[in-house]
Motif scaffolding. Structure first.
Motif, short mmCIF file in Angstrom:
data_model
loop_
_atom_site.label_atom_id
_atom_site.label_comp_id
_atom_site.label_asym_id
_atom_site.label_seq_id
_atom_site.Cartn_x
_atom_site.Cartn_y
_atom_site.Cartn_z
N ALA A 113 50.80 -19.57 -17.95
CA ALA A 113 51.59 -18.99 -18.78
C ALA A 113 50.66 -18.34 -20.05
N SER A 114 49.94 -17.38 -19.55
CA SER A 114 48.99 -16.80 -20.65
C SER A 114 49.58 -15.31 -21.51
N SER A 115 49.22 -15.44 -22.41
CA SER A 115 49.81 -14.23 -23.19
C SER A 115 48.53 -13.16 -23.64
N ALA A 116 47.60 -13.61 -22.91
CA ALA A 116 46.27 -12.68 -22.97
C ALA A 116 46.50 -11.36 -22.62
N GLN A 117 45.80 -10.43 -23.09
CA GLN A 117 45.72 -9.01 -22.60
C GLN A 117 45.42 -9.13 -21.01
N GLU A 118 46.05 -8.07 -20.46
CA GLU A 118 45.76 -8.06 -18.85
C GLU A 118 44.35 -8.06 -18.41
N ARG A 119 43.46 -7.14 -19.03
CA ARG A 119 41.87 -7.23 -18.85
C ARG A 119 41.31 -8.55 -19.10
N ASP A 120 41.88 -9.27 -20.21
CA ASP A 120 41.08 -10.76 -20.69
C ASP A 120 41.65 -11.58 -19.63
N LEU A 121 42.93 -11.49 -19.27
CA LEU A 121 43.41 -12.40 -17.99
C LEU A 121 42.76 -12.23 -16.79
N GLU A 122 42.45 -11.23 -16.68
CA GLU A 122 41.70 -10.82 -14.91
C GLU A 122 40.09 -11.45 -15.17
N VAL A 123 39.63 -11.52 -16.49
CA VAL A 123 38.26 -12.11 -16.34
C VAL A 123 38.60 -13.67 -16.30
N SER A 124 39.69 -14.22 -16.80
CA SER A 124 39.99 -15.79 -16.83
C SER A 124 40.26 -15.98 -15.37
N ARG A 125 41.06 -15.26 -14.76
CA ARG A 125 41.31 -15.63 -13.46
C ARG A 125 40.17 -15.67 -12.23
N HIS A 126 39.15 -14.82 -12.61
CA HIS A 126 38.04 -14.58 -12.03
C HIS A 126 37.37 -15.93 -12.02
#
Length: 234
Positions: A113-126
């Motif tokens: 349940a993240s409200s991060a920007q999409e590009r930041d979330l992609e980094v986190s998921r990686h």
């Protein structure tokens, strides 16, 4: 599983990402500090850190009440640019993958349940590299209002096909606790984001642990453990 599909699991755990699974809270504070300085605003970094976990719009309004819309956009853009320079430095907290896998293996749906920007979330998921342990995730694109409003939690619940009474939320900020409380989701808080146990409990956290490893060590006796037991008996 794609981010917009529901799961057949009956119970679940929602996880905040920044400061909860990824050791990034202080990097966000530094990025905001530099963004404010670029606009000639000298704001104490401690004041910024205490607001990390709010949406960027709320953080800015809280610190600069008379900020114009143009300056707000400039600040958010600068924060994003500075924060991206920290991407290579970011790390997960210890035992994060094991915690996510334990929840998933016990039959619980796992949502970011993240409200991060999409590009930041992609980094986190990686960085999380959690594969099939994660059933759904959200980004800032999924919520109209940011924390402490509960919009992002509601969006994650919708993607999982679950209701507030079916889940527990794990976060690290007062704003996470307030967001969960707004729709009746009990919140497990972690102090690894830099907020004290006393503050988190005062905000309404049901349980408090040091970090993901500490939660994992106590998983069976935690609120997540009760959900796991219910899932096994379902």
């Amino acid at each position: 599983m794609a981010a917009d599909t529901t799961t057949q699991k009956k119970r679940g755990v929602l996880f905040d990402v920044d400061g909860t699974l990824i050791d990034s809270s202080y990097f966000h504070a530094m990025a905001w500090w530099q963004a404010f300085r670029r606009e000639g605003l000298d704001i104490e970094i401690s004041a910024i850190h205490r607001r990390v976990g709010m949406g960027g719009d709320r953080l800015i309004q809280s610190l600069v009440p008379d900020c114009s819309e143009d300056m707000q956009e400039d600040l958010k853009s600068a924060h994003g640019a500075v924060f991206s320079t920290f991407w290579p430095t970011l790390r997960t907290f210890e035992s994060v993958r094991d915690l996510l896998a334990a929840c998933s293996d016990a039959g619980l749906a796992v949502g970011l349940a993240s409200s991060a920007q999409e590009r930041d979330l992609e980094v986190s998921r990686h960085l999380l590299d959690a594969g099939s342990s994660i059933d759904a995730w959200t980004s800032s694109n999924d919520a109209k209002e940011s924390k402490p409003a509960p919009d992002i939690l509601e969006a994650c619940l919708e993607k999982l096909g679950l209701s507030p009474e079916d889940v527990v939320f794990v976060g690290d900020a007062v704003w996470d606790v307030k967001a969960g409380s707004a729709i009746g989701i009990p919140v497990i808080a972690l102090t690894c984001g830099g907020i004290s146990e006393a503050e988190l409990r005062d905000a309404g956290a049901a349980e408090v642990y040091d970090n993901p490893r500490h939660l994992l060590e106590n998983l069976e006796t935690s609120m997540i453990g009760k959900l796991m037991a219910g899932s096994r008996g379902a």
